[in-house]
Scaffold this motif. Structure first.
Motif, PDB file in Angstrom:
ATOM      1  N   MET A   1       2.993  -1.021   1.647  1.00 45.69           N
ATOM      2  CA  MET A   1       1.247  -0.755   0.939  1.00 45.69           C
ATOM      3  C   MET A   1       1.769  -0.778  -0.375  1.00 45.69           C
ATOM      4  O   MET A   1       0.588  -2.168  -0.714  1.00 45.69           O
ATOM      5  CB  MET A   1       0.813   0.450   1.876  1.00 45.69           C
ATOM      6  N   GLY A   2       1.904  -0.599  -0.958  1.00 48.92           N
ATOM      7  CA  GLY A   2       1.812  -0.710  -2.670  1.00 48.92           C
ATOM      8  C   GLY A   2       3.007  -1.829  -3.334  1.00 48.92           C
ATOM      9  O   GLY A   2       1.567  -2.289  -3.817  1.00 48.92           O
ATOM     10  N   LEU A   3       3.392  -2.280  -3.117  1.00 50.93           N
ATOM     11  CA  LEU A   3       3.996  -3.580  -2.936  1.00 50.93           C
ATOM     12  C   LEU A   3       2.993  -5.295  -2.332  1.00 50.93           C
ATOM     13  O   LEU A   3       2.617  -5.722  -3.508  1.00 50.93           O
ATOM     14  CB  LEU A   3       4.835  -4.607  -1.996  1.00 50.93           C
ATOM     15  N   SER A   4       2.276  -4.940  -1.423  1.00 51.23           N
ATOM     16  CA  SER A   4       1.123  -5.727  -1.347  1.00 51.23           C
ATOM     17  C   SER A   4      -0.494  -5.588  -2.185  1.00 51.23           C
ATOM     18  O   SER A   4      -1.360  -6.312  -2.479  1.00 51.23           O
ATOM     19  CB  SER A   4       0.695  -5.406   0.696  1.00 51.23           C
ATOM     20  N   PHE A   5      -0.216  -4.171  -2.764  1.00 54.08           N
ATOM     21  CA  PHE A   5      -1.443  -4.424  -3.746  1.00 54.08           C
ATOM     22  C   PHE A   5      -0.776  -4.648  -5.492  1.00 54.08           C
ATOM     23  O   PHE A   5      -1.702  -5.135  -6.230  1.00 54.08           O
ATOM     24  CB  PHE A   5      -1.777  -2.913  -3.812  1.00 54.08           C
ATOM     25  N   ILE A   6       0.167  -4.419  -5.847  1.00 53.02           N
ATOM     26  CA  ILE A   6       0.366  -4.786  -6.675  1.00 53.02           C
ATOM     27  C   ILE A   6       1.188  -5.770  -6.731  1.00 53.02           C
ATOM     28  O   ILE A   6       1.355  -6.684  -7.901  1.00 53.02           O
ATOM     29  CB  ILE A   6       2.073  -3.933  -7.823  1.00 53.02           C
TER      30      ILE A   6
ATOM     31  N   ILE B   1      -0.194   4.339  -6.817  1.00 51.39           N
ATOM     32  CA  ILE B   1      -0.412   5.503  -6.019  1.00 51.39           C
ATOM     33  C   ILE B   1       0.257   5.385  -4.346  1.00 51.39           C
ATOM     34  O   ILE B   1       0.514   6.934  -4.300  1.00 51.39           O
ATOM     35  CB  ILE B   1      -2.392   6.143  -4.921  1.00 51.39           C
ATOM     36  N   CYS B   2       0.426   4.544  -3.734  1.00 47.56           N
ATOM     37  CA  CYS B   2       1.316   3.940  -2.382  1.00 47.56           C
ATOM     38  C   CYS B   2       2.462   5.155  -2.692  1.00 47.56           C
ATOM     39  O   CYS B   2       2.901   4.694  -2.389  1.00 47.56           O
ATOM     40  CB  CYS B   2       0.988   2.714  -2.299  1.00 47.56           C
ATOM     41  N   ILE B   3       2.289   4.480  -3.611  1.00 47.53           N
ATOM     42  CA  ILE B   3       4.511   4.308  -4.306  1.00 47.53           C
ATOM     43  C   ILE B   3       4.326   5.831  -4.441  1.00 47.53           C
ATOM     44  O   ILE B   3       5.378   6.698  -3.903  1.00 47.53           O
ATOM     45  CB  ILE B   3       4.209   3.741  -5.315  1.00 47.53           C
TER      46      ILE B   3
END
Length: 474
Positions: free
Chosen positions: A339-344, A434-436
């Motif tokens: 999820m974090g990588l999908s945003f970053i 924030i996900c990370i």
């Protein structure tokens, strides 16, 4: 009286479980319906440049839900789960209709709708608290895991239903489209009301009120073995006695004592991270996100919410399949990392290739939703249900729910304000960070609960408190 008993006897367990969880449909529908209504509402009331008002209209339901969940929990202990679900359905019907008939009187219209949606949020918060409680008290122990998955499936099915309704109504005149979208939330609420009229009260509540005969009768609808009924009645009595004793010995300060602090921080932290990771920014604003990325009118992008809804429903079914095959922490960390990588990654790609296809961000958002749907979305509430010891369970669960709703409200409120002042990719990159941080939190602060009894989980918290006490520098 005999006629009434005969009528009640015909209630099947399937009927009880279906309508017992049907409140999730309402919850999901009202979360999702504003996604399609917002573009038409903005155009009709000329709110395109009023980011804060748009944020408040969207998030008002979550603001009301912060109080609705806590209020319903207390009132249901006094009046019963069934009666409070009926009251929630009535509130849903009334304020859904009032949302749809909002008067057109300039900026004052926005404030009227915000207040009405806050009051509607009381019913949304109540449904989110009452449905899982009722289901857990009706379901046999061996089926509680699957039935908690059923509740999640109902919620995302309600979201998908709202997206489909939004899509079907999009060709109506703008001033009619958003009104019907919001007003039609009254239909599933009315269905819930009529269904719950035939539902029995929870046996746990009946026993608490001293009506053992009626509690036994209700259990006979949903348990086949008389010996199982006797055993469950004895177990409910014992648990109720322990809870009364626990409540007499605990206060809010107990939650943060050395013995419980570790588990309370773990459970409340996961509940808060679930919302602050930004999922609701996608669910509420996906047409506006696509509009900003591509320049196409948001009202012509109502197929994208349906895509997100299908992903959510499929993900909830995937979760029911894998729930007991992988550790909770593993699923949360893998899900949070992706999820974090999908945003970053969209922000990184856009920085390296300024001419990036604008739909790239939407593709990554779909990947985010897919992993969220079978990790953080359902597992947050599974973990919250498992991690709190009996002595603090009521207060700690309420605290976790409040932090979750506060996160949902803040994300819905500030997302349009953030995107009005900075590039969309940068906003999602912040949520990605924030996900990370959520992954790091799970790895360092959350114990594994899969395969452990509640007593073993409590012992982990107690032992962790002892270690901290003997090593204060840690």
């Amino acid at each position: 009286m005999n006629v009434m008993a005969k009528a009640e006897k015909k209630i099947s367990s399937a009927f009880i479980y279906f309508f017992g969880s049907f409140g999730g449909i309402l919850f999901g529908y009202d979360i999702g319906v504003v996604t399609g209504a917002l573009p038409f509402l903005q155009a009709d009331w000329h709110l395109e440049n009023a980011a804060s008002l748009v944020g408040w209209i969207t998030s008002a339901v979550m603001f009301g839900a912060i109080f609705g969940g806590a209020l319903a929990g207390q009132l249901s202990d006094k009046f019963g789960r069934r009666k409070m679900i009926l009251m929630s359905a009535i509130v849903f019907v009334v304020f859904s209709v009032l949302s749809g008939v909002s008067p057109d009187m300039g900026e004052a219209s926005a404030y009227y709708l915000i207040i009405v949606r806050m009051l509607l949020g009381l019913a949304v918060g109540a449904a989110s608290a009452l449905v899982p409680a009722y289901m857990s008290e009706m379901a046999p122990a061996k089926a509680r895991g699957r039935l908690s998955g059923l509740n999640q499936t109902m919620i995302v099915s309600g979201m998908l239903l709202s997206y489909v309704v939004d899509f079907l109504l999009k060709d109506l005149p703008g001033e009619w489209a958003w009104r019907l979208m919001l007003g039609l939330a009254a239909v599933p609420a009315l269905i819930l009301f009529l269904g719950v009229l035939r539902l029995p009260e929870s046996p746990r509540f009946l026993l608490r009120k001293g009506d053992e005969a009626q509690a036994r009768k209700v259990l006979s609808y949903i348990r086949k073995n008389p010996a199982e009924i006797d055993q469950e009645l004895a177990s409910i009595k014992e648990t109720a006695k322990e809870e009364r004793q626990a409540n007499q010995k605990t206060s809010w300060s107990t939650l943060f004592s050395g013995k419980y602090r570790y588990l309370v921080i773990a459970g409340v932290g996961v509940a808060a991270f679930q919302q602050f990771q930004g999922a609701n920014a996608i669910f509420y604003y996906i047409p506006l996100i696509v509009q900003k990325a591509t320049g196409q009118a948001a009202s012509s992008n109502l197929m994208w919410p349906i895509v997100q809804g299908v992903i959510l429903v499929v993900g909830s079914l995937v979760y029911m399949w894998i729930a007991d095959k992988f550790n909770r922490r593993t699923l949360l960390m893998v899900g949070g990392a992706v999820m974090g990588l999908s945003f970053i990654l969209p922000a990184v790609i856009n920085w390296m290739m300024p001419n990036m296809n604008p739909m790239t961000i939407v593709v990554f958002l779909c990947i985010y939703v897919a992993f969220y749907s079978f990790t953080w979305a359902p597992l947050t509430w599974v973990l919250v249900g498992e991690i709190f010891p009996l002595a603090i369970r009521g207060r700690a669960s309420g605290l976790a729910s409040s932090f979750n709703w506060i996160g949902s409200w803040l994300v819905g409120l500030i997302f349009p304000i953030m995107t009005a002042s900075m590039p969309q990719e940068a906003v999602f990159a912040i949520f990605g960070i924030i996900c990370i941080l959520g992954v790091i939190f799970v790895k360092t602060c959350v114990p594994e609960t899969r395969g452990h009894t509640l007593e073993e989980i409590e012992e982990q918290g107690t032992n962790h408190g002892r270690v901290k006490a003997s090593n204060p520098e840690n």
